[in-house]
Design an enzyme around this catalytic site. Sequence first.
Site, PDB file in Angstrom:
ATOM      1  N   LYS A   2       0.840  -1.193   0.000  1.00 28.16           N
ATOM      2  CA  LYS A   2       0.000   0.000   0.000  1.00 28.16           C
ATOM      3  C   LYS A   2       0.874   1.243   0.000  1.00 28.16           C
ATOM      4  CE  LYS A   2      -4.548   0.633   0.111  1.00 28.16           C
ATOM      5  NZ  LYS A   2      -5.527  -0.226  -0.577  1.00 28.16           N
TER       6      LYS A   2
ATOM      7  N   GLY B 211     -25.221   2.827   1.858  1.00 20.90           N
ATOM      8  CA  GLY B 211     -24.244   3.451   0.973  1.00 20.90           C
ATOM      9  C   GLY B 211     -24.549   3.178  -0.484  1.00 20.90           C
TER      10      GLY B 211
ATOM     11  N   GLY C 224     -22.861   4.639  -3.214  1.00 21.15           N
ATOM     12  CA  GLY C 224     -21.793   5.181  -4.048  1.00 21.15           C
ATOM     13  C   GLY C 224     -21.678   4.378  -5.329  1.00 21.15           C
ATOM     14  N   ASN C 225     -20.526   4.472  -5.976  1.00 17.81           N
ATOM     15  CA  ASN C 225     -20.342   3.783  -7.257  1.00 17.81           C
ATOM     16  C   ASN C 225     -20.613   2.289  -7.144  1.00 17.81           C
ATOM     17  OD1 ASN C 225     -19.652   6.110  -8.670  1.00 17.81           O
ATOM     18  ND2 ASN C 225     -17.483   5.922  -8.138  1.00 17.81           N
ATOM     19  N   VAL C 226     -20.068   1.643  -6.120  1.00 17.86           N
ATOM     20  CA  VAL C 226     -20.260   0.199  -5.958  1.00 17.86           C
ATOM     21  C   VAL C 226     -21.648  -0.112  -5.412  1.00 17.86           C
ATOM     22  CG1 VAL C 226     -19.443  -1.887  -4.788  1.00 17.86           C
ATOM     23  CG2 VAL C 226     -17.795  -0.229  -5.668  1.00 17.86           C
TER      24      VAL C 226
END
Length: 362
Positions: free
Chosen positions: A80, A180, A182-184
């Site tokens: 990461k 949620g 969002g995009n997903v």
Amino acid sequence: MNIFAYLEQYDYEQLVFCQDKASGLKAIIAIHDTTLGPALGGCRMWTYAREDDAILDALRLARGMTYKAAVAGLNLGGGKTVVMGNAKTDKNEALFRSLGRYIQSLGGRYITAEDVGTDVHDMDLIHMETDYVTGISQAYGSSGNPSPVTAFGVFRGMQATVKAAFGTDDLAGKRVAIQGLGNVGMHVARLVKEAGGELIVADINDDSVRSAVNELNAKAVDVKDIFEVDCDIFAPCALGAVINDSTIDRLRCQVIAGSANNQLAEDKHGDLLHQRGVAYAPDYVINAGGLMNVADELEGYNAERAHNKVDGIYQIIENVFEMSRKENIPSYRAADRLAEQRIDQMRRVRSNYLFHEKSLHR
């Protein structure tokens, strides 16, 4: 923090500090384990209160990527990057190109990708300095927006978790509460609707909620009430640590399956879900579709091949619940064990001597 003691405790391989005064770059690259292959993990840009917070975030996220790649069957390790800075005000070309040079200097041990606070444009800037980056523009042969692919993997994992809980993976008539959009999360909602599920949704974005209500005939509830709705499946698709001391007793579901990272605030919450008979899909398993998708870019991206790999999340989740049943352990521990077994097996295999022509010249 005592950095070397932490690295030794959790078997980290490398921690790299990157700074460039001219561009303002202050970044940390953590490489956890490369037994299975080069470490792949996103580049996160965030405003941290303390340097120790940034270091710990990079380390924890890198270790999580090791487990995600291992249980997903990928020949990749975990890493990461954390860039310290405000993603809205501190970005510039020189910063990401400088980071790209640092990544290049690692010689392929680490490959980066998008994460919180970064986007395709940032990856394209990194790509100017190194090939060790995924999630770049489609013009360069990338896969593009990973959200639909991630959502497909979450949906298939949800089906497998429903099968573990109810004996069938049919979502028709199941009440699915999605936290949620969002995009997903929105893509997951569409897939659930297509499968005949009934949607209950909550999001801080009113426009997203209205879209779900109008397009998918979803029932909207306030974000603070989503934990208490009577449903079959709770799908956390927003923030992490949503299964915690204050929420776990409010849940009215038999399945938890969503895209959010680090859903369990502490391990004890996974233990409690197991004790109560709630089927929990470990987050790093069910949301691995995005990683599988960008990993396919390393082979020359093929959409059909990537889709087939992500479809395999169904079987991986089944394997997790099979081990959970056989050994009577929580599903999150079963996922960890599957990942650790694969890493250990490959570590022993790769310890075997392989002839290399350079040996003749020593």
